[in-house]
Design a protein around this motif. Structure first.
Motif, PDB file in Angstrom:
ATOM      1  N   ARG A  79     -24.977 -22.483 -30.221  1.00  0.00           N
ATOM      2  CA  ARG A  79     -24.286 -22.342 -31.443  1.00  0.00           C
ATOM      3  C   ARG A  79     -24.979 -21.187 -32.372  1.00  0.00           C
ATOM      4  NH1 ARG A  79     -23.152 -27.762 -30.505  1.00  0.00           N
ATOM      5  NH2 ARG A  79     -24.859 -28.232 -32.269  1.00  0.00           N
ATOM      6  N   ARG A  80     -26.350 -21.872 -32.024  1.00  0.00           N
ATOM      7  CA  ARG A  80     -26.562 -20.503 -33.150  1.00  0.00           C
ATOM      8  C   ARG A  80     -26.852 -19.358 -32.497  1.00  0.00           C
ATOM      9  NH1 ARG A  80     -30.970 -24.832 -34.297  1.00  0.00           N
ATOM     10  NH2 ARG A  80     -32.008 -23.869 -32.200  1.00  0.00           N
ATOM     11  N   LEU A  81     -26.923 -18.698 -31.368  1.00  0.00           N
ATOM     12  CA  LEU A  81     -27.102 -17.835 -30.744  1.00  0.00           C
ATOM     13  C   LEU A  81     -25.534 -17.171 -30.932  1.00  0.00           C
ATOM     14  CD1 LEU A  81     -27.964 -15.575 -28.828  1.00  0.00           C
ATOM     15  CD2 LEU A  81     -27.509 -16.731 -26.879  1.00  0.00           C
ATOM     16  N   ALA A  82     -23.778 -17.906 -30.564  1.00  0.00           N
ATOM     17  CA  ALA A  82     -23.154 -17.223 -30.678  1.00  0.00           C
ATOM     18  C   ALA A  82     -23.539 -16.844 -32.480  1.00  0.00           C
ATOM     19  CB  ALA A  82     -22.302 -18.634 -30.976  1.00  0.00           C
ATOM     20  N   ASP A  83     -23.173 -18.286 -33.401  1.00  0.00           N
ATOM     21  CA  ASP A  83     -23.109 -17.665 -34.590  1.00  0.00           C
ATOM     22  C   ASP A  83     -23.859 -16.247 -35.316  1.00  0.00           C
ATOM     23  OD1 ASP A  83     -21.746 -20.002 -34.760  1.00  0.00           O
ATOM     24  OD2 ASP A  83     -23.844 -20.844 -35.451  1.00  0.00           O
ATOM     25  N   ASP A 141     -25.215 -10.960 -47.305  1.00  0.00           N
ATOM     26  CA  ASP A 141     -26.081 -11.994 -47.688  1.00  0.00           C
ATOM     27  C   ASP A 141     -25.742 -12.958 -49.214  1.00  0.00           C
ATOM     28  OD1 ASP A 141     -24.827 -13.910 -45.644  1.00  0.00           O
ATOM     29  OD2 ASP A 141     -27.206 -14.925 -46.011  1.00  0.00           O
ATOM     30  N   ARG A 142     -26.941 -12.091 -49.519  1.00  0.00           N
ATOM     31  CA  ARG A 142     -26.424 -13.293 -50.733  1.00  0.00           C
ATOM     32  C   ARG A 142     -27.148 -11.871 -52.444  1.00  0.00           C
ATOM     33  NH1 ARG A 142     -29.340 -18.486 -50.931  1.00  0.00           N
ATOM     34  NH2 ARG A 142     -29.124 -19.490 -48.950  1.00  0.00           N
ATOM     35  N   PRO A 143     -26.895 -12.631 -52.965  1.00  0.00           N
ATOM     36  CA  PRO A 143     -26.417 -11.155 -54.537  1.00  0.00           C
ATOM     37  C   PRO A 143     -27.676 -11.836 -54.601  1.00  0.00           C
ATOM     38  CG  PRO A 143     -26.054 -13.787 -54.811  1.00  0.00           C
ATOM     39  CD  PRO A 143     -25.965 -13.878 -52.835  1.00  0.00           C
ATOM     40  N   LEU A 144     -28.442 -10.435 -55.639  1.00  0.00           N
ATOM     41  CA  LEU A 144     -29.612 -10.495 -56.406  1.00  0.00           C
ATOM     42  C   LEU A 144     -29.955 -11.578 -57.327  1.00  0.00           C
ATOM     43  CD1 LEU A 144     -29.817  -6.003 -56.256  1.00  0.00           C
ATOM     44  CD2 LEU A 144     -30.788  -7.605 -54.559  1.00  0.00           C
ATOM     45  N   GLY A 163     -26.247 -17.861 -54.488  1.00  0.00           N
ATOM     46  CA  GLY A 163     -24.998 -17.756 -53.131  1.00  0.00           C
ATOM     47  C   GLY A 163     -23.429 -17.117 -53.715  1.00  0.00           C
ATOM     48  N   PHE A 164     -22.702 -16.421 -52.874  1.00  0.00           N
ATOM     49  CA  PHE A 164     -20.809 -15.867 -53.585  1.00  0.00           C
ATOM     50  C   PHE A 164     -20.389 -17.233 -53.723  1.00  0.00           C
ATOM     51  CE2 PHE A 164     -22.962 -12.674 -51.462  1.00  0.00           C
ATOM     52  CZ  PHE A 164     -23.266 -11.553 -52.353  1.00  0.00           C
ATOM     53  N   ARG A 220     -23.318 -18.612 -43.963  1.00  0.00           N
ATOM     54  CA  ARG A 220     -22.413 -20.166 -44.655  1.00  0.00           C
ATOM     55  C   ARG A 220     -21.136 -20.233 -44.762  1.00  0.00           C
ATOM     56  NH1 ARG A 220     -25.637 -24.541 -47.030  1.00  0.00           N
ATOM     57  NH2 ARG A 220     -23.961 -26.747 -45.880  1.00  0.00           N
ATOM     58  N   TRP A 221     -20.429 -18.993 -45.268  1.00  0.00           N
ATOM     59  CA  TRP A 221     -19.114 -19.426 -45.710  1.00  0.00           C
ATOM     60  C   TRP A 221     -18.520 -19.375 -44.488  1.00  0.00           C
ATOM     61  CZ3 TRP A 221     -15.696 -21.480 -48.760  1.00  0.00           C
ATOM     62  CH2 TRP A 221     -14.756 -21.550 -48.531  1.00  0.00           C
ATOM     63  N   TYR A 222     -18.991 -18.091 -44.014  1.00  0.00           N
ATOM     64  CA  TYR A 222     -18.002 -17.712 -42.598  1.00  0.00           C
ATOM     65  C   TYR A 222     -17.811 -18.583 -41.482  1.00  0.00           C
ATOM     66  CZ  TYR A 222     -16.186 -14.235 -39.180  1.00  0.00           C
ATOM     67  OH  TYR A 222     -15.700 -13.488 -38.269  1.00  0.00           O
TER      68      TYR A 222
END
Length: 579
Positions: free
Chosen positions: A238-242, A279-282, A286-287, A303-305
């Protein structure tokens, strides 16, 4: 029971050891007492095993406390002070001398010390210094196991070792993995040991084989699989697919990915300018996103995707556990009816206070589930009864617990230290009372009067004849007395009042003249009258004592009634001679 085949390890001593060992030395009672005396202690209580507590009196300060023989040996070898009272008094004086002018010499409030001891399940017996200063020792006795110890106030705060002892095999009352309904049961490998599935609990650390729905085989502890089963190989896939999914859109902006653009809800960032690669704001964790259920979590883009709304995921997990009681069965059994929250919704880690009621004692109190699981785990904090107690694990045996015992079966654990051997009352015949350790009862030992195992056919016949003539005759009763020299205790075949009747079969007692003689002399020294029924052709014992008698019996022509009538006449004659 002493191992009569293992001699004492002391040089030149041929007496039998009073306990069994495999590789370490074992000693007779005489040399065991010498070990305590070399450590400056005079034994008072009965000796059990090297790692069991024994009441002793210090030869220097006369303070009586409990010590293990192994501890005495170790301290004597290191030339350290064995008596805890002498040791802690010297330590406190040294600490005050080191502190000098900064030493706290304000006398202890003994009422406060006694309350502190009581709060931690100790009976306060008094200070060991006058005046009693901070860091000075006190004498206490555990309310649970009765062990008497010398402690500083700070030591009392850790409770007695018996209070924290929870190591044992899976007892009744523990939820077995096979009955848990866990989805991991579908992953259980067929080649696992059937005994493992039959005995393992939900929290067992034992390894087992598993097969995931994708066919991957692996081993893992039952504890880690019981709640949320998982396959490491599937997780790697799963990690590889992600990773492939994220890399495919990493060069795009949020607005260029429809799935992300539709749920974007972060006014502080323009989705046309935020790259998926960022991926992350400054600033922030998170967004901001918006899910169809109306939640607004702050998560990283990946994470959201990949996982979606964490609030919805948590709600799904909670719904999967709906109707399932998560508390330990014994704790759940005390959940009071006046609580507004259903028991199924209460988690073990909850810090919200709840009401509890013990169905045994009837006490009610308020505490959070998290507090209920803190050591020591009380069943009732008012009565100081224990969870996982002997009574909870073995309720049928607890019904035979005698009221004369210094603690209830809810105060003691199935395993661990005890300062007393419990007394039992037969459920079939309340007139039958005997003493036996918990381990023997758990192992299946029952009333020695009612059970037939361990009794020869001849012994049973003579027991019934004795009961018919004397009205009551006890069988297999253990007798302990300080006057015993060979053993700490003897088991008497038939006990009628203060008369010990021993049946000596010609096969089992052949060559045991010394043992039979020593047993008779010990019983006589304890004040009992002794009558031995010796099968022909056993030789008579060379014992000359007015309280001792022998009768020859014949296995080929048993006459229990006639012999017991002769025994009764002998007892009556000895009673007349005593007057």
């Amino acid at each position: 029971m002493p191992n009569t085949q293992q001699p004492c390890s002391a040089a030149g001593c041929v007496a039998p050891a009073v306990y069994r060992t495999r590789t370490k030395p074992a000693y007779c009672l005489h040399h065991v007492d010498d070990i305590f005396r070399r450590g400056g202690l005079e034994p008072i209580g009965t000796f059990g095993k090297p790692d069991k507590m024994r009441r002793c009196r210090c030869l220097t300060c006369d303070v009586e406390a409990d010590y293990r023989m192994v501890t005495v040996e170790e301290r004597t070898h290191l030339r350290a002070t064995t008596c805890d009272a002498c040791r802690w008094r010297a330590w406190a004086e040294m600490a005050r001398a080191t502190a000098g002018a900064y030493a706290n010499t304000t006398p202890n409030d003994l009422d406060a010390v006694a309350k502190f001891a009581s709060d931690h399940s100790f009976l306060y017996l008094g200070p060991l210094t006058d005046p009693s200063l901070p860091d000075d020792p006190h004498l206490t006795e555990c309310e649970q196991c009765g062990v008497r110890s010398v402690q500083r106030v700070v030591d009392m705060g850790f409770f007695c070792g018996c209070t924290k002892s929870r190591t044992r095999t899976a007892p009744p009352g523990k939820k077995l993995f096979k009955d848990s309904g866990s989805t991991a049961l579908d992953w259980w490998a067929e080649d696992n040991d059937p005994v493992l599935l039959a005995t393992a609990t939900m929290k067992a650390n034992r390894e087992a084989g598993w097969v995931c729905p994708e066919g991957h085989r692996f081993t893992a502890p039952i504890r880690t699989m019981s709640e949320t089963p998982g396959c490491g190989e599937c997780a790697d896939e799963r990690r590889l697919a992600d990773m492939v999914l994220i890399q495919a859109i990493a060069h795009l902006t949020i607005s260029q990915v429809p799935e992300l653009a539709e749920s974007w809800d972060d006014p502080g960032h323009d989705p046309a300018e935020v790259m998926v690669l960022e991926d992350r704001p400054l600033v922030g964790n998170g967004f901001r996103w918006k899910c169809p259920a109306g939640h607004h979590p702050r998560l990283s883009i990946s994470r959201w995707y990949l996982s979606g709304c964490d609030h919805c995921a948590a709600a799904k997990t909670r719904s999967s556990k709906a109707g399932v009681v998560q508390l330990e069965p014994e704790i759940a059994n005390q959940y009071a009816e006046n609580n507004s929250t259903p028991l199924e919704k209460v988690t073990p880690g909850s810090a919200r206070p709840r009401w509890w009621k013990d169905p045994v004692c009837g006490h009610e109190w308020e505490a959070s589930p998290r507090e209920r699981m803190q050591q020591p785990v009380w069943r009732c904090p008012i009565c100081r009864t224990r969870t996982n107690s002997f009574a909870w694990n073995y309720p049928a045996l607890a019904e035979e617990w005698a009221d004369t015992n210094p603690a209830t079966p809810f105060h003691v654990l199935p395993t661990g230290r005890m300062s007393f051997t419990p007394e039992w009352v037969c459920a079939e015949n309340p007139a039958h009372r005997w003493s036996a350790p918990l381990a023997s009862r758990v192992a299946g030992a029952g009333c020695p009067e009612c059970r037939l195992s361990g009794k020869s056919k001849m012994e049973a016949l003579y027991l019934n004849a004795a009961a018919a003539i004397f009205g009551e005759a006890l069988s297999g009763r253990a007798v302990r007395h300080a006057a015993f020299k060979r053993r700490g205790s003897w088991t008497v075949d038939i006990l009628v009042g203060d008369v010990a009747i021993e049946y000596d079969g010609s096969y089992w007692h052949a060559g045991k003249v010394t043992l039979d003689t020593d047993k008779s002399l010990d019983l006589l020294a304890a004040g009992l009258r002794v009558i031995r029924l010796r099968e022909h052709p056993l030789p008579p014992l060379q014992i000359s004592d007015p309280s001792y008698a022998e009768f020859t019996v014949y296995a080929s022509a048993p006459d229990p009634s006639g012999v017991m009538q002769q025994v009764a006449a002998r007892i009556e004659a000895s009673e007349v001679s005593r007057q």
